[in-house]
Design an enzyme around this catalytic site. Structure first.
Site, PDB file in Angstrom:
ATOM      1  N   ASP A   1      20.457 -16.178  28.248  1.00 58.56           N
ATOM      2  CA  ASP A   1      22.128 -16.085  28.595  1.00 58.56           C
ATOM      3  C   ASP A   1      23.206 -17.092  28.160  1.00 58.56           C
ATOM      4  OD1 ASP A   1      23.718 -14.792  29.912  1.00 58.56           O
ATOM      5  OD2 ASP A   1      23.530 -15.497  31.970  1.00 58.56           O
ATOM      6  N   GLY A   2      24.221 -16.923  28.269  1.00 61.83           N
ATOM      7  CA  GLY A   2      24.957 -18.076  28.176  1.00 61.83           C
ATOM      8  C   GLY A   2      25.486 -17.497  26.167  1.00 61.83           C
ATOM      9  N   ASN A   3      25.590 -17.423  25.892  1.00 58.46           N
ATOM     10  CA  ASN A   3      26.441 -17.098  24.521  1.00 58.46           C
ATOM     11  C   ASN A   3      27.325 -17.052  24.478  1.00 58.46           C
ATOM     12  OD1 ASN A   3      24.099 -17.126  23.412  1.00 58.46           O
ATOM     13  ND2 ASN A   3      23.434 -14.911  22.803  1.00 58.46           N
TER      14      ASN A   3
ATOM     15  N   HIS B   1      27.143 -15.281  19.901  1.00 57.29           N
ATOM     16  CA  HIS B   1      25.846 -14.761  19.778  1.00 57.29           C
ATOM     17  C   HIS B   1      25.171 -14.607  18.360  1.00 57.29           C
ATOM     18  CE1 HIS B   1      26.556 -12.024  23.592  1.00 57.29           C
ATOM     19  NE2 HIS B   1      27.634 -11.575  22.804  1.00 57.29           N
TER      20      HIS B   1
ATOM     21  N   SER C   1      20.078  -5.284  27.895  1.00 59.46           N
ATOM     22  CA  SER C   1      19.375  -5.317  29.165  1.00 59.46           C
ATOM     23  C   SER C   1      20.295  -3.706  28.658  1.00 59.46           C
ATOM     24  CB  SER C   1      19.954  -5.804  29.842  1.00 59.46           C
ATOM     25  OG  SER C   1      21.427  -5.503  30.242  1.00 59.46           O
ATOM     26  N   THR C   2      19.845  -2.708  30.003  1.00 61.15           N
ATOM     27  CA  THR C   2      19.762  -1.043  30.247  1.00 61.15           C
ATOM     28  C   THR C   2      21.329  -1.224  30.855  1.00 61.15           C
ATOM     29  OG1 THR C   2      18.471  -1.395  32.587  1.00 61.15           O
ATOM     30  CG2 THR C   2      17.917  -0.158  30.852  1.00 61.15           C
TER      31      THR C   2
ATOM     32  N   ARG D   1      29.217  -3.166  28.400  1.00 65.16           N
ATOM     33  CA  ARG D   1      29.903  -4.547  27.771  1.00 65.16           C
ATOM     34  C   ARG D   1      31.027  -3.277  26.823  1.00 65.16           C
ATOM     35  NH1 ARG D   1      26.926  -9.875  26.615  1.00 65.16           N
ATOM     36  NH2 ARG D   1      26.218 -10.223  28.550  1.00 65.16           N
TER      37      ARG D   1
ATOM     38  N   LEU E   1       1.909 -15.154  16.516  1.00 68.74           N
ATOM     39  CA  LEU E   1       2.560 -15.290  16.841  1.00 68.74           C
ATOM     40  C   LEU E   1       3.035 -13.645  17.596  1.00 68.74           C
ATOM     41  CD1 LEU E   1       4.208 -16.083  19.616  1.00 68.74           C
ATOM     42  CD2 LEU E   1       6.088 -16.654  17.326  1.00 68.74           C
TER      43      LEU E   1
HETATM   44  C1  IPE Z   1      20.519 -10.411  31.114  1.00 67.53           C
HETATM   45  O1  IPE Z   1      21.788 -11.582  30.934  1.00 67.53           O
HETATM   46  C2  IPE Z   1      20.741 -10.249  29.666  1.00 67.53           C
HETATM   47  C3  IPE Z   1      20.229 -10.774  28.519  1.00 67.53           C
HETATM   48  C4  IPE Z   1      20.238 -11.393  28.191  1.00 67.53           C
HETATM   49  C5  IPE Z   1      20.258  -9.642  27.307  1.00 67.53           C
HETATM   50  P1  IPE Z   1      23.153 -10.552  31.229  1.00 67.53           P
HETATM   51  O2  IPE Z   1      24.034 -12.046  30.981  1.00 67.53           O
HETATM   52  O3  IPE Z   1      23.279  -9.957  30.636  1.00 67.53           O
HETATM   53  O4  IPE Z   1      22.777 -11.043  32.773  1.00 67.53           O
HETATM   54  P2  IPE Z   1      23.917 -10.156  34.489  1.00 67.53           P
HETATM   55  O5  IPE Z   1      23.541  -8.755  33.946  1.00 67.53           O
HETATM   56  O6  IPE Z   1      24.891 -11.326  34.169  1.00 67.53           O
HETATM   57  O7  IPE Z   1      22.881 -10.720  35.424  1.00 67.53           O
HETATM   58  C1  IPE Z   2      23.569 -13.046  26.632  1.00 71.16           C
HETATM   59  O1  IPE Z   2      24.885 -13.781  26.619  1.00 71.16           O
HETATM   60  C2  IPE Z   2      23.058 -12.867  25.434  1.00 71.16           C
HETATM   61  C3  IPE Z   2      23.214 -10.940  25.830  1.00 71.16           C
HETATM   62  C4  IPE Z   2      23.001 -10.533  26.797  1.00 71.16           C
HETATM   63  C5  IPE Z   2      22.692  -9.802  24.664  1.00 71.16           C
HETATM   64  P1  IPE Z   2      26.296 -13.032  27.742  1.00 71.16           P
HETATM   65  O2  IPE Z   2      26.489 -12.694  25.805  1.00 71.16           O
HETATM   66  O3  IPE Z   2      25.314 -12.912  28.829  1.00 71.16           O
HETATM   67  O4  IPE Z   2      26.501 -14.762  27.783  1.00 71.16           O
HETATM   68  P2  IPE Z   2      27.387 -14.583  28.974  1.00 71.16           P
HETATM   69  O5  IPE Z   2      26.523 -14.744  29.838  1.00 71.16           O
HETATM   70  O6  IPE Z   2      28.591 -13.743  28.922  1.00 71.16           O
HETATM   71  O7  IPE Z   2      28.350 -16.327  28.796  1.00 71.16           O
HETATM   72 MG    MG Z   3      25.371 -13.712  30.770  1.00 73.28          MG
END
Ligand code: IPE
Ligand code: IPE
Ligand code: MG
Length: 214
Positions: free
Chosen positions: A12-14, A29, A57-58, A63, A123
């Site tokens: 998370d955090g991209n 990303h 995720s589902t 988005r 792996l």
């Molecule tokens: C979780 O991250 C899903 C993935 C990393 C693919 P999200 O950023 O989508 O999570 P929520 O929905 O904010 O909790």
């Molecule tokens: C997680 O990063 C990657 C995916 C869900 C594909 P985010 O896109 O959720 O990044 P933030 O949380 O918005 O920074």
């Molecule tokens: Mg996120």
């Protein structure tokens, strides 16, 4: 702790990294994919046999269309560009999640990549795509009922996407958010959980080693 067999990661955090550094979530990303490659290499080096990455995720269908499209393109080029490398490094690809919602060409690329890497032993790289833990569990229970099998922990284990895969020893979530976001709720029952402040594109091998070598 003994060295882990299975590490699972919520990457998370991209988006935030992209906005802060490149003024674009999508470039975040793209940068995140570099971290994926580093972490895969380090996982092999550390002789960890299973790595599960939460890639989509589902809930991520909510988005904006252009962000989803960018993520699907990244996935497609990963599959096209890296198939040889997966084989060269003995990596077996396994997808968990309902891929029927993806475009047909991506579905067939995913099937092909799993087939072509099926015999690899170094792996097992498990990619969670259109994955949601609640729907995985509901789906397992439906299958069990259809087959008129007894519902118990063992039978549920057998009908989850993760059949045959040991439960994760460790779960890492980057991005300074302390929740599970519908990821492996059943399988994480006894895993150690590490919530990291760093955003996924800035998560380093050093950070990874600190966690897996505890
Ligand atoms: C979780 O991250 C899903 C993935 C990393 C693919 P999200 O950023 O989508 O999570 P929520 O929905 O904010 O909790
Ligand atoms: C997680 O990063 C990657 C995916 C869900 C594909 P985010 O896109 O959720 O990044 P933030 O949380 O918005 O920074
Ligand atoms: Mg996120």
């Amino acid at each position: 702790m003994n060295s882990p067999k299975h590490v699972a990661i919520i990457m998370d955090g991209n988006g935030r990294w992209g906005i802060e550094n490149k003024k674009s979530r999508n470039l975040g990303h793209k940068a995140g994919l570099k971290t994926v490659e580093k972490i895969i290499k380090s996982t092999i080096k550390n002789k960890i046999k299973y790595l599960t990455l939460y890639a989509f995720s589902t809930e991520n269908w909510k988005r904006p269309y252009l962000e989803i499209k960018f993520l699907l393109n990244l996935l497609e080029s990963f599959l096209n560009d890296k198939l040889n490398e997966l084989n060269k490094n003995g990596i077996k690809l396994k997808i968990i999640g309902n891929i029927k919602k993806f475009p047909k060409n991506i579905q067939s690329n995913l099937k092909n990549a799993q087939k072509k890497t099926n015999k690899n032993k170094n792996l097992q790289l498990i990619l969670a795509l259109n994955y949601g833990s609640k729907s995985e569990i509901v789906n397992a229970i439906k299958l069990i009922k259809n087959k008129k099998i007894k519902i118990n922990e063992k039978s549920i284990d057998r009908f989850l996407y993760t059949k045959g895969i040991p439960n994760p020893d460790i779960l890492i979530r980057t991005g300074n958010t302390n929740r599970l976001s519908n990821f492996l709720l059943w399988q994480l029952a006894y895993s150690e959980i590490f919530f990291e402040k760093k955003l996924w594109p800035e998560f380093s091998i050093k950070d990874y080693n600190r966690i897996i070598k505890i």
